[in-house]
Design a protein around this motif. Structure first.
Motif, PDB file in Angstrom:
ATOM      1  N   ARG A  51      -4.585  12.475  -1.264  1.00 34.24           N
ATOM      2  CA  ARG A  51      -3.534  13.213  -0.617  1.00 34.24           C
ATOM      3  C   ARG A  51      -3.052  14.301  -1.277  1.00 34.24           C
ATOM      4  O   ARG A  51      -2.650  15.462  -1.075  1.00 34.24           O
ATOM      5  CB  ARG A  51      -2.481  12.369  -0.169  1.00 34.24           C
ATOM      6  CG  ARG A  51      -2.692  11.466   1.102  1.00 34.24           C
ATOM      7  CD  ARG A  51      -1.335  10.662   1.363  1.00 34.24           C
ATOM      8  NE  ARG A  51      -1.547   9.577   2.375  1.00 34.24           N
ATOM      9  CZ  ARG A  51      -0.533   9.155   2.766  1.00 34.24           C
ATOM     10  NH1 ARG A  51       0.484   8.952   2.313  1.00 34.24           N
ATOM     11  NH2 ARG A  51      -0.982   8.184   3.695  1.00 34.24           N
ATOM     12  N   ARG A  81       0.231   4.317  -2.625  1.00 37.15           N
ATOM     13  CA  ARG A  81       0.041   5.489  -2.446  1.00 37.15           C
ATOM     14  C   ARG A  81       0.859   6.492  -3.053  1.00 37.15           C
ATOM     15  O   ARG A  81       0.419   7.557  -3.566  1.00 37.15           O
ATOM     16  CB  ARG A  81      -0.001   5.605  -0.742  1.00 37.15           C
ATOM     17  CG  ARG A  81      -1.275   4.882  -0.153  1.00 37.15           C
ATOM     18  CD  ARG A  81      -1.485   5.659   1.107  1.00 37.15           C
ATOM     19  NE  ARG A  81      -0.460   5.097   2.076  1.00 37.15           N
ATOM     20  CZ  ARG A  81      -0.695   3.805   2.685  1.00 37.15           C
ATOM     21  NH1 ARG A  81      -1.515   3.061   2.782  1.00 37.15           N
ATOM     22  NH2 ARG A  81       0.599   3.448   3.453  1.00 37.15           N
ATOM     23  N   ALA A 105      -5.466   1.942  -1.756  1.00 36.58           N
ATOM     24  CA  ALA A 105      -4.254   2.625  -1.492  1.00 36.58           C
ATOM     25  C   ALA A 105      -4.044   3.745  -2.664  1.00 36.58           C
ATOM     26  O   ALA A 105      -3.569   4.962  -2.350  1.00 36.58           O
ATOM     27  CB  ALA A 105      -3.141   1.710  -1.325  1.00 36.58           C
ATOM     28  N   GLU A 154       0.136   9.691  -5.557  1.00 38.25           N
ATOM     29  CA  GLU A 154       0.528  11.135  -5.382  1.00 38.25           C
ATOM     30  C   GLU A 154       1.528  11.737  -6.601  1.00 38.25           C
ATOM     31  O   GLU A 154       1.469  12.782  -6.802  1.00 38.25           O
ATOM     32  CB  GLU A 154       1.485  11.058  -3.961  1.00 38.25           C
ATOM     33  CG  GLU A 154       0.571  10.644  -2.830  1.00 38.25           C
ATOM     34  CD  GLU A 154       1.622  10.801  -1.612  1.00 38.25           C
ATOM     35  OE1 GLU A 154       1.953  12.050  -1.481  1.00 38.25           O
ATOM     36  OE2 GLU A 154       1.683   9.940  -0.996  1.00 38.25           O
ATOM     37  N   GLU A 181      -6.230   6.514  -2.084  1.00 35.34           N
ATOM     38  CA  GLU A 181      -5.678   7.394  -0.874  1.00 35.34           C
ATOM     39  C   GLU A 181      -4.722   8.528  -1.399  1.00 35.34           C
ATOM     40  O   GLU A 181      -4.462   9.499  -0.952  1.00 35.34           O
ATOM     41  CB  GLU A 181      -5.317   6.688   0.143  1.00 35.34           C
ATOM     42  CG  GLU A 181      -4.865   7.408   1.580  1.00 35.34           C
ATOM     43  CD  GLU A 181      -4.303   6.430   2.629  1.00 35.34           C
ATOM     44  OE1 GLU A 181      -3.744   6.810   3.425  1.00 35.34           O
ATOM     45  OE2 GLU A 181      -4.664   5.246   2.633  1.00 35.34           O
ATOM     46  N   GLY A 182      -3.567   7.911  -2.174  1.00 36.07           N
ATOM     47  CA  GLY A 182      -2.510   8.706  -2.590  1.00 36.07           C
ATOM     48  C   GLY A 182      -2.869   9.904  -3.463  1.00 36.07           C
ATOM     49  O   GLY A 182      -2.578  10.967  -3.433  1.00 36.07           O
ATOM     50  N   PRO A 226       0.756  -1.250  -0.074  1.00 38.63           N
ATOM     51  CA  PRO A 226       0.083  -0.057  -0.108  1.00 38.63           C
ATOM     52  C   PRO A 226       0.809   1.182   0.090  1.00 38.63           C
ATOM     53  O   PRO A 226       0.351   2.151  -0.625  1.00 38.63           O
ATOM     54  CB  PRO A 226      -0.682  -0.039   1.366  1.00 38.63           C
ATOM     55  CG  PRO A 226      -0.866  -1.656   1.561  1.00 38.63           C
ATOM     56  CD  PRO A 226       0.230  -1.992   1.060  1.00 38.63           C
TER      57      PRO A 226
END
Length: 354
Positions: free
Chosen positions: A205, A171, A198, A175, A201-202, A167
């Motif tokens: 962010r 992530r 994951a 990003e 989530e990145g 993960p």
């Protein structure tokens, strides 16, 4: 889905012939891997034999080279291909980096983030006039004089597709990368329950959209060669699953399915001295495990199953028809996969503009 074809072996006229054939047949990408040969030289030959397909490493080992060393070869390939090069990057594991390549190791996610930042800073110096001033924990690039600065090639930076298993690296792809390459040692369930959350989530962010990352298909896909025994080919695949399943870095994939004991048994055998240990390890991989990790069968069966498992979730798959497969059958398989719905908003070719 976009469909990639892999070209293996050392640079030769056969590489150029294969790349030209792949383009003519309807493949979208020609890829190389870094295993027993350099991954970049074959793509230079492929670039001269094609005009449409993307040319990608899948993957090159980042930590075996400095960002500056990698920047030069990738910048040249981007120029030579007319902007069609895609840089697939991976970390490799600590033993290979330190003992095979004799390079330093560190926190892989932190180091990879810095590596990608440095690489883009160097490219931007050469092609956008932004003087390189990268200083970090692992890499410092603060010198670039006219003698060593390539002339701008007039194309965008190569897209960077990042290989990830766990993960944290996934992530990071969300990003900072243009693409995500899940490891072959993955399953549909792991992809849906671990990888995609994951990645999201990145993306969140970084304030990015899903359309900014092209996601490759996970897992192993194998088209049975007609001249070979299916049982023998499945045994080969069992060995591949056993090899990766014995590695502690990939334990989590097996654990998700409740197969931790299999990992422990595989790992224990892998460190024993017996010459037949790899055969014994393969025998531990039963049909359920094998078919969870591998999509295998005839070419139409593999294409249909990849579409069923991952259609609407991924933007690129790789297909490996055995030698002698009728071209009409290959084109039909490509059509099956090309017709699969892409994730909403996903671009066909991310451009790596950062």
């Amino acid at each position: 889905m976009k469909v990639g074809a892999h070209v293996g072996g050392p640079p030769s006229s056969e590489v150029a012939r294969f790349a030209g054939w792949a383009e003519e047949t309807g493949f979208d990408v020609v890829t190389t891997t870094e295993v027993d040969h350099d991954p970049f030289l074959p793509l230079a030959l492929a670039a001269q034999a094609t005009s449409r397909v993307r040319l990608a490493t899948g993957i090159a080992v980042a930590f075996a080279r400095t960002p500056m060393a990698l920047a030069y070869v990738t910048n040249d390939l981007q120029a030579l291909s007319g902007g069609r090069f895609v840089l697939g990057l991976g970390t490799q594991t600590k033993p290979h980096i330190t003992r095979r390549f004799s390079m330093g190791w560190g926190k892989p996610v932190t180091r990879m983030r810095e590596y990608i930042t440095a690489l883009r800073a160097i490219w931007n110096d050469w092609n956008k006039g932004e003087e390189v001033r990268h200083t970090g924990e692992y890499y410092r690039h603060t010198l670039m004089t006219a003698t060593f600065r390539p002339a701008p090639h007039g194309h965008d930076n190569p897209p960077i597709h990042l290989a990830a298993v766990g993960p944290a690296m996934t992530r990071l792809a969300g990003e900072v990368a243009d693409g995500l390459i899940p490891h072959g040692f993955s399953t549909e369930r792991y992809f849906r329950e671990i990888t995609l959350p994951a990645l999201e989530e990145g993306l969140e962010r970084a304030g990015r959209d899903r359309s900014e990352v092209s996601v490759h298909c996970p897992g192993f896909a194998h088209v049975y060669a007609p001249e070979g025994s299916v049982d023998e080919q499945r045994q080969m695949l069992r060995g591949r699953v056993a090899f990766y399943g014995s590695t502690p870095a990939y334990r989590g994939v097996l654990a998700l399915h409740g197969w931790e004991e299999l990992h422990e048994r595989l790992h224990a055998l892998s460190v024993r001295p017996e010459a037949d240990r790899w055969d014994r390890m393969a025998d531990l991989v039963d049909d359920e495990v094998l078919d969870t990790f591998c999509t295998s069968g005839t070419l139409p069966e593999v294409a249909a199953e990849l579409r069923r498992r991952f259609g609407g979730l991924v933007g690129q798959v790789h297909l490996h028809p055995p030698a002698g497969t009728p071209e009409a059958e290959i084109r039909a398989a490509l059509a099956t996969l090309h017709d699969s719905v892409l994730p909403v908003g996903e671009r066909a070719h991310p451009v790596g503009e950062r």
